[in-house]
Motif scaffolding. Structure first.
Motif, PDB file in Angstrom:
ATOM      1  N   LEU A 441       0.745  -1.152   0.052  1.00 23.65           N
ATOM      2  CA  LEU A 441      -0.143  -0.031  -0.088  1.00 23.65           C
ATOM      3  C   LEU A 441       0.855   1.266  -0.180  1.00 23.65           C
ATOM      4  CD1 LEU A 441      -2.916  -0.889   2.876  1.00 23.65           C
ATOM      5  CD2 LEU A 441      -2.771  -1.352   0.172  1.00 23.65           C
ATOM      6  N   SER A 442       0.378   2.324  -0.714  1.00 21.39           N
ATOM      7  CA  SER A 442       0.951   3.647  -0.443  1.00 21.39           C
ATOM      8  C   SER A 442       0.682   4.136   0.925  1.00 21.39           C
ATOM      9  CB  SER A 442       0.344   4.471  -1.336  1.00 21.39           C
ATOM     10  OG  SER A 442      -1.069   4.911  -1.273  1.00 21.39           O
ATOM     11  N   GLY A 443       1.533   5.479   1.149  1.00 17.24           N
ATOM     12  CA  GLY A 443       1.298   6.010   2.656  1.00 17.24           C
ATOM     13  C   GLY A 443      -0.120   6.466   2.687  1.00 17.24           C
ATOM     14  N   GLY A 444      -0.757   6.971   1.747  1.00 17.18           N
ATOM     15  CA  GLY A 444      -2.099   7.399   1.851  1.00 17.18           C
ATOM     16  C   GLY A 444      -3.078   6.138   2.166  1.00 17.18           C
ATOM     17  N   GLU A 445      -2.798   5.067   1.498  1.00 23.25           N
ATOM     18  CA  GLU A 445      -3.597   3.930   1.768  1.00 23.25           C
ATOM     19  C   GLU A 445      -3.573   3.239   3.205  1.00 23.25           C
ATOM     20  OE1 GLU A 445      -4.173   2.237  -2.643  1.00 23.25           O
ATOM     21  OE2 GLU A 445      -2.338   1.752  -1.622  1.00 23.25           O
ATOM     22  N   LYS A 446      -2.043   3.369   3.643  1.00 22.12           N
ATOM     23  CA  LYS A 446      -1.979   2.849   4.994  1.00 22.12           C
ATOM     24  C   LYS A 446      -2.591   3.578   6.097  1.00 22.12           C
ATOM     25  CE  LYS A 446       2.667   0.702   3.871  1.00 22.12           C
ATOM     26  NZ  LYS A 446       4.266   0.777   4.006  1.00 22.12           N
ATOM     27  N   SER A 447      -2.347   5.055   5.820  1.00 19.97           N
ATOM     28  CA  SER A 447      -3.207   6.058   6.870  1.00 19.97           C
ATOM     29  C   SER A 447      -4.653   5.529   6.780  1.00 19.97           C
ATOM     30  CB  SER A 447      -3.070   7.442   6.461  1.00 19.97           C
ATOM     31  OG  SER A 447      -1.807   7.921   6.516  1.00 19.97           O
ATOM     32  N   ARG A 448      -5.386   5.267   5.373  1.00 13.25           N
ATOM     33  CA  ARG A 448      -6.696   4.930   5.746  1.00 13.25           C
ATOM     34  C   ARG A 448      -6.847   3.752   6.583  1.00 13.25           C
ATOM     35  NH1 ARG A 448      -8.459   4.284   0.069  1.00 13.25           N
ATOM     36  NH2 ARG A 448      -6.408   5.283  -0.686  1.00 13.25           N
ATOM     37  N   VAL A 449      -5.893   2.876   6.171  1.00 14.56           N
ATOM     38  CA  VAL A 449      -6.138   1.448   7.155  1.00 14.56           C
ATOM     39  C   VAL A 449      -6.143   1.756   8.597  1.00 14.56           C
ATOM     40  CG1 VAL A 449      -5.091  -0.653   7.550  1.00 14.56           C
ATOM     41  CG2 VAL A 449      -5.375   0.196   5.276  1.00 14.56           C
ATOM     42  N   ALA A 450      -5.045   2.718   8.929  1.00 14.74           N
ATOM     43  CA  ALA A 450      -4.635   2.825  10.125  1.00 14.74           C
ATOM     44  C   ALA A 450      -6.037   3.649  10.758  1.00 14.74           C
ATOM     45  CB  ALA A 450      -3.529   3.805  10.599  1.00 14.74           C
ATOM     46  N   LEU A 451      -6.751   4.449   9.988  1.00 15.19           N
ATOM     47  CA  LEU A 451      -7.998   5.338  10.577  1.00 15.19           C
ATOM     48  C   LEU A 451      -9.223   4.438  10.763  1.00 15.19           C
ATOM     49  CD1 LEU A 451      -7.542   8.394   8.539  1.00 15.19           C
ATOM     50  CD2 LEU A 451      -7.495   8.504  11.081  1.00 15.19           C
ATOM     51  N   ALA A 452      -9.142   3.320   9.910  1.00 10.79           N
ATOM     52  CA  ALA A 452     -10.151   2.515   9.840  1.00 10.79           C
ATOM     53  C   ALA A 452     -10.050   1.513  11.217  1.00 10.79           C
ATOM     54  CB  ALA A 452     -10.139   1.545   8.682  1.00 10.79           C
ATOM     55  N   LYS A 453      -9.006   1.199  11.511  1.00 17.61           N
ATOM     56  CA  LYS A 453      -8.632   0.631  12.570  1.00 17.61           C
ATOM     57  C   LYS A 453      -9.008   1.395  13.705  1.00 17.61           C
ATOM     58  CE  LYS A 453      -4.927  -1.883  13.934  1.00 17.61           C
ATOM     59  NZ  LYS A 453      -3.547  -2.016  13.739  1.00 17.61           N
ATOM     60  N   ALA A 454      -8.769   2.499  14.063  1.00 15.85           N
ATOM     61  CA  ALA A 454      -8.874   3.683  15.024  1.00 15.85           C
ATOM     62  C   ALA A 454     -10.383   3.757  15.368  1.00 15.85           C
ATOM     63  CB  ALA A 454      -8.294   5.073  14.801  1.00 15.85           C
ATOM     64  N   LEU A 455     -11.279   3.504  14.151  1.00 17.81           N
ATOM     65  CA  LEU A 455     -12.485   3.960  14.416  1.00 17.81           C
ATOM     66  C   LEU A 455     -13.355   2.642  14.490  1.00 17.81           C
ATOM     67  CD1 LEU A 455     -12.990   6.502  11.533  1.00 17.81           C
ATOM     68  CD2 LEU A 455     -13.069   6.902  13.783  1.00 17.81           C
ATOM     69  N   THR A 456     -12.721   1.371  14.516  1.00 14.61           N
ATOM     70  CA  THR A 456     -13.346   0.110  14.733  1.00 14.61           C
ATOM     71  C   THR A 456     -12.978  -0.257  16.429  1.00 14.61           C
ATOM     72  OG1 THR A 456     -11.456  -1.212  14.306  1.00 14.61           O
ATOM     73  CG2 THR A 456     -13.300  -0.762  12.677  1.00 14.61           C
ATOM     74  N   ALA A 457     -12.155   0.572  17.218  1.00 13.84           N
ATOM     75  CA  ALA A 457     -11.889   0.324  18.390  1.00 13.84           C
ATOM     76  C   ALA A 457     -13.269   0.841  19.458  1.00 13.84           C
ATOM     77  CB  ALA A 457     -10.650   1.379  18.828  1.00 13.84           C
ATOM     78  N   ASP A 458     -13.193   0.145  20.378  1.00 14.72           N
ATOM     79  CA  ASP A 458     -14.447   0.033  21.461  1.00 14.72           C
ATOM     80  C   ASP A 458     -14.116   1.344  21.969  1.00 14.72           C
ATOM     81  OD1 ASP A 458     -16.903   0.097  22.795  1.00 14.72           O
ATOM     82  OD2 ASP A 458     -16.058  -1.754  23.817  1.00 14.72           O
ATOM     83  N   ALA A 459     -13.848   2.692  21.373  1.00 12.32           N
ATOM     84  CA  ALA A 459     -13.433   3.834  22.150  1.00 12.32           C
ATOM     85  C   ALA A 459     -14.602   4.743  22.294  1.00 12.32           C
ATOM     86  CB  ALA A 459     -12.062   4.251  21.747  1.00 12.32           C
ATOM     87  N   ASN A 460     -14.783   5.435  23.437  1.00 11.28           N
ATOM     88  CA  ASN A 460     -15.701   6.670  23.593  1.00 11.28           C
ATOM     89  C   ASN A 460     -14.611   7.845  23.470  1.00 11.28           C
ATOM     90  OD1 ASN A 460     -14.842   6.946  26.128  1.00 11.28           O
ATOM     91  ND2 ASN A 460     -16.419   5.655  26.907  1.00 11.28           N
ATOM     92  N   PHE A 461     -13.333   7.984  23.281  1.00  7.46           N
ATOM     93  CA  PHE A 461     -12.640   9.101  23.339  1.00  7.46           C
ATOM     94  C   PHE A 461     -11.433   8.787  22.240  1.00  7.46           C
ATOM     95  CE2 PHE A 461      -9.098  11.601  25.579  1.00  7.46           C
ATOM     96  CZ  PHE A 461      -9.340  12.859  24.751  1.00  7.46           C
ATOM     97  N   LEU A 462     -11.547   9.403  21.128  1.00 11.05           N
ATOM     98  CA  LEU A 462     -10.512   9.489  20.202  1.00 11.05           C
ATOM     99  C   LEU A 462      -9.209  10.672  20.296  1.00 11.05           C
ATOM    100  CD1 LEU A 462     -12.689   8.869  17.152  1.00 11.05           C
ATOM    101  CD2 LEU A 462     -11.697   7.197  18.647  1.00 11.05           C
ATOM    102  N   ILE A 463      -8.237  10.467  20.151  1.00  7.46           N
ATOM    103  CA  ILE A 463      -6.906  11.311  20.234  1.00  7.46           C
ATOM    104  C   ILE A 463      -6.304  11.206  18.922  1.00  7.46           C
ATOM    105  CG2 ILE A 463      -5.062  12.097  21.317  1.00  7.46           C
ATOM    106  CD1 ILE A 463      -6.127  10.474  23.835  1.00  7.46           C
ATOM    107  N   LEU A 464      -6.746  12.256  17.725  1.00  5.91           N
ATOM    108  CA  LEU A 464      -6.145  11.968  16.538  1.00  5.91           C
ATOM    109  C   LEU A 464      -4.956  13.067  16.051  1.00  5.91           C
ATOM    110  CD1 LEU A 464      -9.723  11.977  15.157  1.00  5.91           C
ATOM    111  CD2 LEU A 464      -8.405   9.907  15.185  1.00  5.91           C
TER     112      LEU A 464
END
Length: 638
Positions: A441-464
Motif C-alpha cells: 500500500l501507498s502512504g495514503g492507503e496505509k493512513s486509511r487502514v490505520a484510521l479504519a482501525k482507530a474507528l473500529t476500536a471500542d473507544a468513546n474518546f479519540l485522540i487524533l
C-alpha cells in the motif's frame, strides 16, 4: 504562456492523458485537482520537460521562466546555511557580487582606468538587479515560512525533510519566475506558514499552478480550477468552491440527459423486438438497430463522493468529564511548552488543537493519551473513558504481511466480516482490495487502514494527531463524515482547516504556555482572531489631555479595565477550584454508585444517589457561571 494541445501520455497500455487540451494564461492562479492516480504530478513533469508526451504538444514561450516545487527536492543536501541556500536563487546577483569582490581586491594594487570602469559597470548592474536587498528579501521569506534568525544561520543538513522543503520553497519564491508550479506546497507547513504563503501567492504577479489536497488553501489563492479526470482536462472559471457548485450543475444536466437517452433506447429496443417478429417489418428493425449503434452514448454520472454508511458504537458511555488538566507543566531543554496550564475535556466535545509547529500540540496529545509521563501537574482521565490514539508513527505498527481485512479482524474481533468490509468500503477499499497486503500500500492507503482501525476500536474518546496527512480530498471527506457521525468525544490536531471547520465545536490553542479555548468552529475562531489583530490598528486614537490637566484622562479607562480584568480572573480562578473540588466529589460518588454492594442497602443507595444529584446540580450551576465569566474576560481582552 503555455499551450497544451491534444496531449496523450501513456504508461504501458494505460493512457493517463488522451488528447487533453489546456491553455495557461499570464497571471492565472490555477488549482489542478483530481483523484489520486489521475496524473496531476505527471502533468507538471510534462510541462517542465522531465517527461515527453506520447503525442500532442506542450508549447512554451522561449523566455518563460518556471519555478517548480516538487517532492523530489527533499533529496537536496547542503552543509551551507539555509540563508545561503535560499540566496542561491539570485544567480546573476551572486555572480556579480563575486566579480565585484575580485575587482575590489585587484584595486588594492592596480588603479587603472579600465579596472575602475569594469567595477563601475558591475556595480551599476548589481544595483539595477536590486542586489543590495537580496539578503533582506531572503530573510523576509524564510521568516514568513517559520524560520527564526537563529535558524537561518543553521546548516540545511541539520533540518528534517519537511523543513528542508520549506527552504526549497523559499528559494523558488525568491527566483520570482513567470510561472510557479507547486506540488503539494502546504504538506510540510504549519498554519501560520500556510496563511503567510496564501497572502504571498495572492499578491504574486506571475501565473501559478497548484496541486493540493487543501481545499481551504485553494479557495483562498486560486481563480481557476482544472480537473484531471478520465484522461481529460476540464477548466472551471473559479475557485474550488465554485468548481464544486459548477460541477454539480453539469452533473445534474448530464444525469438528466443520461436518463432521457436510456428511456429512448429502451423504447427503441421494444419497437425492434416487435418489428423482428414480423417479416414485413424486418427491414425497419435493422434500420433502427443501426441507428442505435451509431448513437453517441451519454455516460451516467460517477459518484466521486462515497458516503460513510456504518455506525460507530462503543459499549460504555464516559462520565461527563473525559480529561481534567490541572497546573500542567512541560518543558524540554531550552524550550518551555506548558506552565501551570488548566483545561477540561467534557463528554461530547469535538476539539481542534491548532497552532504553529513547536508549540507543543503533539506533546499535549501524548500527555492526554498517557504516552508521555514526564510532566508536572495533573492530567486525569475521567470515569469510564476508553480511548484510542491515532498518530502517524502508528502506521509503522501495521503488520506488513497481513491483508487489510485480516489486520482489522485481528484488531476488532467483535465486528463481523460484513461490518469490517463495510468500514473498509467507506475508506475506499472495495471488492478484492481488502485482500491486498499492507506492504504493497501507498502512504495514503496505509493512513486509511490505520484510521479504519482507530474507528473500529471500542473507544468513546479519540485522540487524533494529523489524521489527514497523506489523504486526498475524497478520503478527507470520508473521515469528516465518520467523525460527524461519531457520538463520543475527540481531540484532533491537523493543518487542514476545511477538515477542522467541519468536525470541531471547540478550538484549543497554546498561547503564553497556557491552553486557551475558543467556543466555536474554526471559521468563527479565524474571524475572531482577525478582529483581534485589526483592533489595535483600527481603534480610534485616545483623546489627548488638555495642557492644564495634570492627570492624563486616557489612562483611567485602561487602569479600570486592568483592575476589572484582575478581579474577574481572580473570581475565575476561585470558580475553577470550586469546579475541581465538585468534580472530585462527583467522581467519588460515581465510584460508590458503581459498587454493586450499595444496591443491597436501600437507605444507603437513596442517600448516596441524593448526594450525587445535589453535587451534579451544583457543579452544573458553577460551570454555567464560569462560562459567563470567561466570556466577559474574553470580551475585555479582545
Amino acid at each position: 504562456m503555455i499551450a497544451i494541445n491534444n496531449l496523450t501520455f501513456e504508461i504501458g497500455a494505460r493512457a493517463l492523458y488522451d488528447e487533453a487540451n489546456w491553455h495557461i494564461k499570464p497571471g492565472e492562479k490555477i488549482g489542478l485537482i483530481g483523484a489520486n492516480g489521475t496524473g496531476k504530478t505527471t502533468l507538471l513533469k510534462l510541462i517542465v520537460g522531465d517527461y515527453k508526451p506520447t503525442s500532442g504538444t506542450i508549447s512554451k514561450s522561449k523566455e518563460l521562466t518556471i519555478g517548480y516545487l516538487n517532492q523530489d527536492l527533499l533529496s537536496y543536501a547542503s552543509d551551507k546555511s539555509i540563508l545561503h541556500v535560499a540566496m542561491e536563487a539570485f544567480d546573476r546577483q551572486n555572480q556579480l557580487h563575486t566579480e565585484i569582490e575580485t575587482l575590489l581586491k585587484k584595486l588594492e594594487t592596480d588603479y587603472s582606468e579600465d579596472l575602475l570602469n569594469k567595477l563601475s559597470d558591475k556595480q551599476q548592474e548589481f544595483e539595477a538587479l536590486d542586489g543590495y536587498n537580496i539578503e533582506y528579501k531572503a530573510h523576509e521569506i524564510l521568516a514568513g515560512l517559520g524560520f527564526s534568525d537563529v535558524d537561518q544561520e543553521r546548516k540545511l543538513s541539520t533540518f528534517s525533510g519537511g523543513w528542508r522543503m520549506r527552504v526549497m520553497l523559499a528559494k523558488i519564491l525568491l527566483q520570482a519566475p513567470d510561472i510557479l508550479l507547486l506540488d503539494e506546497p502546504t504538506n510540510h507547513l504549519d498554519l501560520p506558514s500556510i496563511q503567510w504563503l496564501e497572502d504571498y501567492l495572492k499578491n504574486f504577479e506571475g501565473a501559478i499552478v497548484i496541486v493540493s489536497h487543501d481545499r481551504w488553501f485553494l479557495d483562498k489563492v486560486i481563480n481557476r480550477t482544472v480537473e484531471s479526470r478520465k484522461g481529460k482536462l476540464t477548466v472551471y472559471a473559479g475557485n474550488y468552491t465554485f468548481y464544486l457548485e459548477e460541477k454539480s450543475l453539469r452533473e445534474e444536466i448530464q444525469r438528466g440527459e443520461f436518463k432521457n437517452q436510456q428511456a429512448k433506447i429502451k423504447q427503441e429496443e421494444r419497437l425492434i423486438e416487435r418489428f423482428r417478429a414480423k417479416a414485413s417489418k424486418a427491414k425497419m428493425a435493422q434500420s433502427r438497430i443501426k441507428m442505435l449503434d451509431k448513437m453517441e452514448r451519454v455516460d451516467d454520472v460517477d459518484d466521486d463522493n462515497p458516503s460513510v454508511n456504518f455506525n460507530f458504537k462503543f459499549t460504555k458511555q464516559s462520565g461527563r468529564h473525559v480529561i481534567n488538566i490541572e497546573n500542567l507543566g512541560k518543558s524540554y531543554p531550552n524550550l518551555e511548552i506548558l506552565d501551570h496550564a488548566n483545561a477540561v475535556i467534557e463528554k461530547g466535545d469535538k476539539i481542534a488543537l491548532i497552532g504553529a509547529n513547536g508549540r507543543g500540540k503533539s506533546t499535549l496529545l501524548r500527555i492526554i493519551a498517557g504516552a508521555d509521563k514526564t510532566f508536572t501537574g495533573k492530567s486525569d482521565t475521567g470515569y469510564n473513558v476508553t480511548q484510542t490514539f491515532f498518530a502517524q508513527h502508528q502506521l509503522e505498527s501495521l503488520h506488513l504481511e497481513s491483508e487489510i481485512l485480516q489486520e482489522l479482524q485481528t484488531f476488532a474481533p467483535k465486528h463481523t466480516d460484513t461490518e469490517l468490509r463495510s468500514i473498509l468500503g467507506s475508506f475506499l477499499f472495495t471488492g478484492d482490495d481488502v485482500f491486498k497486503k499492507i506492504k504493497v500500500l501507498s502512504g495514503g492507503e496505509k493512513s486509511r487502514v490505520a484510521l479504519a482501525k482507530a474507528l473500529t476500536a471500542d473507544a468513546n474518546f479519540l485522540i487524533l494527531d494529523e489524521p489527514t496527512n497523506h489523504l486526498d480530498m475524497q478520503s478527507v471527506n470520508i473521515l469528516i463524515q465518520a467523525l460527524q457521525q461519531y457520538e463520543g468525544t475527540f481531540i484532533a490536531v491537523s493543518h487542514d482547516r476545511y477538515f477542522l471547520d467541519n468536525i470541531a465545536n471547540k478550538i484549543w490553542y497554546i498561547e503564553d504556555h497556557k491552553i486557551k479555548e475558543y467556543p466555536g468552529t474554526y471559521a468563527e475562531y479565524e474571524e475572531w482572531q482577525n478582529k483581534r489583530k485589526l483592533q489595535p490598528k483600527t481603534a480610534a486614537p485616545a483623546p489627548q489631555p488638555k495642557k492644564e490637566e495634570k492627570k492624563p484622562v486616557v489612562q483611567q479607562p485602561t487602569e479600570d479595565k486592568s483592575k476589572q480584568l484582575k478581579k474577574l480572573n481572580q473570581d475565575l480562578g476561585r470558580m475553577e477550584q470550586q469546579i475541581s473540588d465538585l468534580e472530585k466529589e462527583v467522581k467519588q460518588l460515581e465510584t460508590k454508585l458503581a459498587d454493586d454492594s450499595i444496591y443491597s442497602n436501600a437507605n444507603k443507595l437513596k442517600e448516596t444517589n441524593s448526594a450525587y444529584q445535589q453535587k451534579q446540580s451544583a457543579l452544573k450551576q458553577v460551570q454555567q457561571q464560569w462560562e459567563t465569566l470567561a466570556e466577559q474576560i474574553m470580551e475585555l481582552e479582545a
